[in-house]
Every structure is written in C-alpha cells, then in structure tokens.
Design an enzyme around this catalytic site. Structure first.
Site, mmCIF file in Angstrom:
data_model
loop_
_atom_site.group_PDB
_atom_site.id
_atom_site.type_symbol
_atom_site.label_atom_id
_atom_site.label_comp_id
_atom_site.label_asym_id
_atom_site.label_seq_id
_atom_site.Cartn_x
_atom_site.Cartn_y
_atom_site.Cartn_z
ATOM 1 N N HIS A 139 27.905 -42.557 -18.443
ATOM 2 C CA HIS A 139 26.771 -43.086 -18.669
ATOM 3 C C HIS A 139 25.724 -42.568 -18.974
ATOM 4 O O HIS A 139 24.611 -43.021 -19.245
ATOM 5 C CB HIS A 139 26.717 -44.269 -17.446
ATOM 6 N N CYS A 140 25.604 -41.331 -18.132
ATOM 7 C CA CYS A 140 24.262 -40.787 -18.122
ATOM 8 C C CYS A 140 23.925 -39.877 -19.358
ATOM 9 O O CYS A 140 22.752 -40.339 -19.847
ATOM 10 C CB CYS A 140 24.085 -39.750 -16.922
#
Length: 423
Positions: free
Chosen positions: A258-259
């Site tokens: 996600h990051c």
C-alpha cells in the site's frame, strides 16, 4: 477504555488485538461482513496476527468484530485505519471521509479520534475535523480530541512489530496530543511526540518517499549495469562496506504494497494541487519503478530468444511469488502480478505459485520442486523458464537451481550460474 478501530486490515487488526491485550475493550469495526464473520470465528486473514492471538482476545471478551455502526457508541478512543488508495492516479480519501461521518454520530464530549491512514499534510485538520464537528455538533480541541499517528506496519516483519516500533503521535492541541500519547503509551514501547499534525503527516509520506526514490535509483543502476556487463549485485555489496554515508537498497521487479507505490504520489499531488509546484524527484522515481515490471518482461523475452530461440508467446513460464514481499500474502500493488499479467498478454502459458495466496478453488497451489501433488508430470524441468519474483522461504532455491532450464532472479537471492541470471 473502550477503543474502536475502524478498518480491520493489515494495520487495524494488529492495533485492535494489541489494544485488547493491553487491557482495553476493543470494537473492531469492519464494514465487510465476510471479514467480520471470519474474525468472530477466530480466523485471522492477516499473517501478523495468528489465530491463537485472535482467539485469546475473543475468549476474554476484550475484542469484538462488528459491521454495525451502533457498536461504536460510547467509545473513548476511535482510531481510523482505513485505506487511502489512488483513483485515476489521484489521492482517494473517500474511506477516510466515510469513517469520519460514521464516527461523528457517536462522538461524546471527552472522546478522542485518531487518524492513522497515510495521507498528505493537512488531511486531519482540513478534511477530518470539519466532518467530525459537523456531524457531532461539538468543537474539536474543546469538546473532543483529535490526533494523527501514522501507521508503521511492515507486514511479515517479525523483528519490528507494532509494539516495539517507535510511534509518532500528534494532536490538534496540546491537550489532544496528551490524550493521544497516553493511549499509545499503553500499546507501544516508545512514542515520539510531533510538534503538529502536518509535521507528523509529512513525516509518514517522506519515510516512504525516501525508500521509493532510493529503490528507483538502484533499479536504474541495475539496468545500466546490465548494459555495461557489470554485476550490480556485487557492486552493491562493495558499496555497502562503507560504514558511513551509505544505506543499501536492492533492485527488484518494482515496488508494491500500500505504501511505496501510493504514498509519494499523495505528497507530489498535494504540492502540485495546492501550490502548482512539481516534486520532480518523486515523479521521476515513480516513472522508473512503474516501468520495472516491463523491464523484467523484456529481460525474460531476451533470454528466451537468446538461449532457446523462441518467443514468449507459447512459452511455459513458472512465476514464483505473487505477493509484493516475502513471508506475506499482501499482493496489493504487487509488481509480481504486473509481470505475470504482461506475460500472459504476450501469449505465455504462466503458472503462478505462491504458498501464501489461494488459487481460485480456495486452496494454495503446490510448489512443484518442493512438494508432490502439483499435477501429473508437473515439475520445474517442464517449464521453459522460471522467473523468481518473490523469494518466499518456502521455495527451495537449491533444488530450483538444479532442475530449472533457466531462471531470471529478480531479487538477487540465487548465486549466478550459466542458466541463472540476476536482474
């Protein structure tokens, strides 16, 4: 205290379980009813939380999973850990807004709301606070408290967990900061107070921007080294012997989770939208890392042509790993998925093996070179090429090297050999 954690994914579930273990009564709010049913049955879908830990807090009545907003009533602390994805390459805060609206109805004087979802500077103050005030009729910083504490969850990392990773905490006011810090002091070993909300929000996106830019640097270095006929992996080993001024980053098939593929875009998009300025280094790093799966496919295509005089079309290819990193089932934004999708679009017959991810019938695929049962006559030797995308510990790399006709190792974990190329 009564703690409500909104979102029971890779960030929210570990926080909820840890808070329950610390003595709080925790409601894990998850709109996905199937997830709630799994959690209620003691079945965890997050590797960092084993079924035994989940069942322990369920058994002590310290934790309860719910999709009913009414179960948020009477909370002391509410933590928002919902996704902040990209939609059409622009930040999407719809989940944060939805969570704010849901919470606003149940805020009572003295309650505290904390945002953990990664976002651009100003989100807590300019987006979340107005929603909470409008929906509750109360004033943030006076009637209730608001803070921001960026998540630092690294799925599958057994060394750095929620409780021993330093936790940045920030508040709308000094009183807000005190409330937020007091809570996180009960679930983490070290809290790091920030001077303001925006500084804490910026720190989070910068942490991942730093990694994103440096990964792009070594990815481009690996391409140039290949062109020059230089072993980039040995070059990086040599550079890493310098005891100061150098941090080792490694090439790979791209960036995932996600990051890294998302957080830097939040920062660059915010700067451009608010001030009309371009964060050039972030945009360049994004271009390089996004093109890395295509580079992997080209390398595999060249190897098949050069070694076997055949094209990707019709080739039998074994892709090892679909998650974005080893030891986890997290396939969000995974470059491994992009590589296999591109190969299939080119007509390749691709078999994907990942012991952490189920196939269509809900079972995990077998590993041909490590376990029986992958199908009649199926083995590594039956494939024209193997591309190692995610080096899970379950993969027997020694046997892979012995049986495969050709391996493209995108992670540099195998020793170079005539039939093994590293990216």
């Amino acid at each position: 205290m009564h703690i409500c954690v909104l979102g029971q994914g890779y960030v929210g579930l570990p926080l909820a379980v840890r808070a329950a273990e610390a003595g709080h009564t925790v409601t894990g709010y998850e709109p996905d009813r199937a997830r709630c049913e799994a959690l209620a049955a003691g079945s965890s879908y997050v590797e960092d939380i084993g079924d035994d830990r989940l069942r322990a807090v369920l058994g002590s009545d310290a934790y309860y999973a719910s999709s009913d907003p009414q179960d948020l009533k009477g909370f002391d602390i509410a933590v928002i850990t919902v996704p902040t994805p990209l939609t059409d390459r622009a930040p999407d805060l719809s989940c944060v807004r939805d969570a704010g609206r849901v919470l606003a109805e149940w805020i009572e004087p003295g309650a505290t709301v904390v945002l953990e979802s990664t976002t651009h500077p100003g989100t807590t103050r300019d987006v979340l606070v107005p929603l909470l005030e409008e929906g509750s009729g109360l004033v943030a910083g006076r009637d209730f408290y608001v803070g921001f504490s960026p998540e630092r969850i690294d799925p599958g990392n057994a060394d750095w967990r929620l409780e021993n990773t330093p936790k940045i905490v920030a508040g709308l006011t000094e009183d807000c900061l005190r409330r937020v810090k007091d809570f996180y002091d009960t679930v983490t070993d070290v809290t790091v107070p920030a001077s303001g909300l925006e500084e804490a929000e910026l720190a989070k996106v910068f942490e991942n921007t730093y990694r994103h830019v440096n990964i792009a640097l070594v990815n481009e270095l690996s391409r140039m080294a290949h062109t020059l006929g230089v072993d980039v992996w040995h070059t990086l080993e040599l550079a890493a012997t310098k005891p100061f001024g150098f941090t080792r980053f490694l090439p790979g098939p791209g960036v995932g989770g996600h990051c890294l593929p998302i957080d830097p875009v939040y920062l660059s998009h915010h700067v451009k939208a608010r001030h009309g300025q371009t964060f050039r280094l972030i945009e360049l790093a994004q271009d390089i890392n996004e093109s890395q799966p295509d580079y992997v496919v080209r390398r595999l295509q060249d190897a098949l042509s050069r070694r076997f005089r055949r094209s990707v079309h019709g080739a039998r290819i074994l892709a090892l790993g679909a998650a974005y990193k080893p030891g986890t089932s997290d396939a969000r934004q995974s470059p491994a998925v992009e590589v296999t999708d591109r190969l299939r679009q080119m007509g390749a017959d691709v078999t994907v093996v990942d012991p952490y991810l189920p196939v269509a019938d809900g079972t995990c695929p077998e590993i041909p070179f490590a376990t029986p049962g992958a199908g009649p006559g199926t083995s590594v030797a039956d494939f024209d090429a193997v591309v190692l995308l995610t080096p899970h510990a379950e993969f027997d790399l020694t046997q892979l090297a012995a049986e495969a006709a050709y391996v493209l190792d995108t992670r540099g974990v195998m020793a170079a050999a005539p039939h093994i190329e590293r990216l």
